[in-house]
Scaffold this motif. Sequence first.
Motif, PDB file in Angstrom:
ATOM      1  N   GLN A 173       6.434   7.366  -1.902  1.00 52.57           N
ATOM      2  CA  GLN A 173       7.303   6.229  -1.069  1.00 52.57           C
ATOM      3  C   GLN A 173       7.919   5.302  -2.026  1.00 52.57           C
ATOM      4  N   LYS A 228       2.476   4.538  -1.002  1.00 49.14           N
ATOM      5  CA  LYS A 228       2.231   5.444  -2.057  1.00 49.14           C
ATOM      6  C   LYS A 228       3.354   5.830  -3.045  1.00 49.14           C
ATOM      7  N   THR A 246      -0.102   5.090 -11.029  1.00 51.84           N
ATOM      8  CA  THR A 246      -1.269   5.080 -10.454  1.00 51.84           C
ATOM      9  C   THR A 246      -2.272   4.223 -11.177  1.00 51.84           C
ATOM     10  N   ASP A 261       0.757  -1.152  -0.178  1.00 53.10           N
ATOM     11  CA  ASP A 261       0.088  -0.043  -0.260  1.00 53.10           C
ATOM     12  C   ASP A 261       0.785   1.177   0.108  1.00 53.10           C
TER      13      ASP A 261
END
Length: 306
Positions: free
Chosen positions: A271, A268, A297, A266
């Motif tokens: 990150q 981002k 994304t 999870d």
Amino acid sequence: MTGRKDGFQGEWQVVLPPMIVEMEKNDRLASSLYVTDIGYYPCASHHYRDRKVPIGQYVLIYCVNGNGWYRVNGHEYQVGKGQYFILPPNVPHAYGASKGDSWTIYWVHFSGEYAEVYAEGMQTPQNINVTTNSRIMDRINIFEEILLTLQSGNSLEDLRYASSLLHHFLASMRYLGQFRKSQRPEEQHCHTSQNATDADIICDRTIHFLKENIENRISLQNIIDYTGYSQSHLSALFKKHTGMSPLAYFNKLKIERACQLLKDTDLKVNQICLKLGIDDQYYFSRLFSKTMGISPTAYREGTNNA
């Protein structure tokens, strides 16, 4: 179960609540070795901890980039890329990134009946260098699996599995030689083959070096320094062997790793970008889109809907 202490961009950490830690302490399996806090801080400049009041856990810090320092029992040590140390429980200590520098660290607070076995003699800086049989990314994958397990659940089965993984992670450092020798045959590098040519050996070792540094920033000069070959010779051999330059291949590996993280975690996008040693998220997104034909994304959305 997650908690922020430093607020470093790209950080990834889990802090277990006291109730969960009690579950670990009271379980016959997990009590042998268990995590209380675990995390990853990329490019953590100004990172600093000074525990005048000691804590009851061992603290392991594994520096994979940059430079830092730590102080314990009246001694101060310097630590850099490819080094780790384990601080003892119930002893005041301090540590942090070097002044004017930052460090990227994997860290874990742990305790348990067998914790001392792994920590004994590890209070001074220990080296883990890239070699032809190093397994740095294997070790990091084990660490991430611990973090993901504790992030996703707190059942007794989750805690026991995390405990078992922690044994493996610490053993990969404590028993470094055994960890390296135990590599599966299919993962051995082609230079072990009797039929390997000089070009095979050079390219294989170069690719291994790139994979072991997948989360770091390295230049062509770094690659040349490691292999010992001239730029023209290395580039020609590598392009003939792989169809691309060493740095293009390195970017390809980074995007493959990004795909894995987008699919399985999870984290981002920013990150993941930092975790791959890329400071500029827009550059990362452009590189990803150019390689995969889709944005990070959109890639994540596609894998979630598959």
